[in-house]
Design a protein around this motif. Structure first.
Motif, PDB file in Angstrom:
ATOM      1  N   LEU A   4       0.846  -1.189   0.000  1.00  7.00           N
ATOM      2  CA  LEU A   4       0.000   0.000   0.000  1.00  7.00           C
ATOM      3  C   LEU A   4       0.889   1.250   0.000  1.00  7.00           C
ATOM      4  O   LEU A   4       1.563   1.553   0.978  1.00  7.00           O
ATOM      5  CB  LEU A   4      -0.909  -0.006   1.236  1.00  7.00           C
ATOM      6  CG  LEU A   4      -2.138   0.892   1.173  1.00  7.00           C
ATOM      7  CD1 LEU A   4      -3.209   0.376   2.120  1.00  7.00           C
ATOM      8  CD2 LEU A   4      -1.819   2.315   1.484  1.00  7.00           C
ATOM      9  N   VAL A   5       0.891   1.946  -1.139  1.00  6.98           N
ATOM     10  CA  VAL A   5       1.685   3.167  -1.302  1.00  6.98           C
ATOM     11  C   VAL A   5       0.730   4.358  -1.318  1.00  6.98           C
ATOM     12  O   VAL A   5      -0.281   4.344  -2.029  1.00  6.98           O
ATOM     13  CB  VAL A   5       2.501   3.122  -2.609  1.00  6.98           C
ATOM     14  CG1 VAL A   5       3.279   4.416  -2.812  1.00  6.98           C
ATOM     15  CG2 VAL A   5       3.452   1.920  -2.599  1.00  6.98           C
ATOM     16  N   TYR A   6       1.054   5.374  -0.555  1.00  9.87           N
ATOM     17  CA  TYR A   6       0.190   6.547  -0.444  1.00  9.87           C
ATOM     18  C   TYR A   6       0.329   7.439  -1.676  1.00  9.87           C
ATOM     19  O   TYR A   6       1.389   7.986  -1.929  1.00  9.87           O
ATOM     20  CB  TYR A   6       0.497   7.322   0.843  1.00  9.87           C
ATOM     21  CG  TYR A   6      -0.083   6.606   2.031  1.00  9.87           C
ATOM     22  CD1 TYR A   6      -1.326   6.946   2.521  1.00  9.87           C
ATOM     23  CD2 TYR A   6       0.591   5.536   2.604  1.00  9.87           C
ATOM     24  CE1 TYR A   6      -1.890   6.244   3.574  1.00  9.87           C
ATOM     25  CE2 TYR A   6       0.037   4.832   3.660  1.00  9.87           C
ATOM     26  CZ  TYR A   6      -1.202   5.187   4.134  1.00  9.87           C
ATOM     27  OH  TYR A   6      -1.765   4.488   5.165  1.00  9.87           O
ATOM     28  N   SER A   7      -0.771   7.578  -2.401  1.00  8.31           N
ATOM     29  CA  SER A   7      -0.789   8.424  -3.605  1.00  8.31           C
ATOM     30  C   SER A   7      -1.200   9.857  -3.279  1.00  8.31           C
ATOM     31  O   SER A   7      -1.251  10.702  -4.168  1.00  8.31           O
ATOM     32  CB  SER A   7      -1.724   7.822  -4.655  1.00  8.31           C
ATOM     33  OG  SER A   7      -3.010   7.643  -4.123  1.00  8.31           O
ATOM     34  N   VAL A   8      -1.489  10.120  -2.017  1.00  7.38           N
ATOM     35  CA  VAL A   8      -1.773  11.466  -1.510  1.00  7.38           C
ATOM     36  C   VAL A   8      -1.097  11.579  -0.136  1.00  7.38           C
ATOM     37  O   VAL A   8      -0.744  10.570   0.475  1.00  7.38           O
ATOM     38  CB  VAL A   8      -3.287  11.748  -1.373  1.00  7.38           C
ATOM     39  CG1 VAL A   8      -3.994  11.658  -2.715  1.00  7.38           C
ATOM     40  CG2 VAL A   8      -3.941  10.847  -0.351  1.00  7.38           C
ATOM     41  N   ASN A   9      -0.938  12.794   0.348  1.00  4.46           N
ATOM     42  CA  ASN A   9      -0.456  12.984   1.712  1.00  4.46           C
ATOM     43  C   ASN A   9      -1.561  12.573   2.676  1.00  4.46           C
ATOM     44  O   ASN A   9      -2.745  12.820   2.427  1.00  4.46           O
ATOM     45  CB  ASN A   9      -0.082  14.452   1.935  1.00  4.46           C
ATOM     46  CG  ASN A   9       1.175  14.842   1.191  1.00  4.46           C
ATOM     47  OD1 ASN A   9       2.270  14.419   1.535  1.00  4.46           O
ATOM     48  ND2 ASN A   9       1.014  15.651   0.152  1.00  4.46           N
ATOM     49  N   TYR A  10      -1.168  11.952   3.788  1.00  8.56           N
ATOM     50  CA  TYR A  10      -2.123  11.408   4.752  1.00  8.56           C
ATOM     51  C   TYR A  10      -1.599  11.702   6.149  1.00  8.56           C
ATOM     52  O   TYR A  10      -0.419  11.535   6.428  1.00  8.56           O
ATOM     53  CB  TYR A  10      -2.227   9.901   4.528  1.00  8.56           C
ATOM     54  CG  TYR A  10      -3.179   9.157   5.418  1.00  8.56           C
ATOM     55  CD1 TYR A  10      -4.525   9.054   5.095  1.00  8.56           C
ATOM     56  CD2 TYR A  10      -2.724   8.507   6.560  1.00  8.56           C
ATOM     57  CE1 TYR A  10      -5.396   8.326   5.896  1.00  8.56           C
ATOM     58  CE2 TYR A  10      -3.589   7.780   7.362  1.00  8.56           C
ATOM     59  CZ  TYR A  10      -4.921   7.696   7.024  1.00  8.56           C
ATOM     60  OH  TYR A  10      -5.783   6.975   7.812  1.00  8.56           O
ATOM     61  N   GLY A  11      -2.484  12.158   7.004  1.00  8.35           N
ATOM     62  CA  GLY A  11      -2.044  12.467   8.353  1.00  8.35           C
ATOM     63  C   GLY A  11      -3.202  12.542   9.315  1.00  8.35           C
ATOM     64  O   GLY A  11      -4.205  11.846   9.150  1.00  8.35           O
TER      65      GLY A  11
END
Length: 116
Positions: free
Chosen positions: A33-40
């Motif tokens: 699972l690679v983050y295609s958007v910033n996540y926080g």
């Protein structure tokens, strides 16, 4: 579905996000699972899982460590206790389909409704 009106009050609010999974990073437990958007997360706002409220950041095409923007939608997971806020730069909007497409890398495992 959970009552969508309970999420409407957060839409339009300005929030500060701490990014712990920047764009291009790999999930700490799921290597595929690679983050295609910033996540926080938004510190001080408790999410459904007992942790700080999770946030997807749309409209920012580079990895960042912090971001301040406006909540444009709430993703309600029908088969999970969590909701996810969708935050974008002020004045930037996305359709529900654009939001769904952007977060599909992770939300495809859940039955979701997007409240915007």
């Amino acid at each position: 579905m959970k009552n969508p009106n309970e999420y409407k009050e957060i839409i339009g609010c300005r929030v500060a996000v701490t990014v712990d999974r920047p764009l291009g990073s790999v999930h700490p437990e799921h290597e595929d699972l690679v983050y295609s958007v910033n996540y926080g997360f938004v510190d001080g706002n408790m999410g459904g899982d007992g942790e700080w409220q999770d946030v997807y950041i749309l409209g920012v095409n580079e990895a960042v460590s912090t971001f301040t923007g406006v909540v444009i939608a709430v993703i309600v997971r029908e088969n999970d206790a969590e909701t996810k806020w969708v935050v974008a730069p002020e004045g930037v909007n996305f359709t529900q389909k654009q939001i769904a497409d952007a977060v599909n890398f992770q939300e495809k495992y859940f039955c979701i409704t997007i409240v915007a």
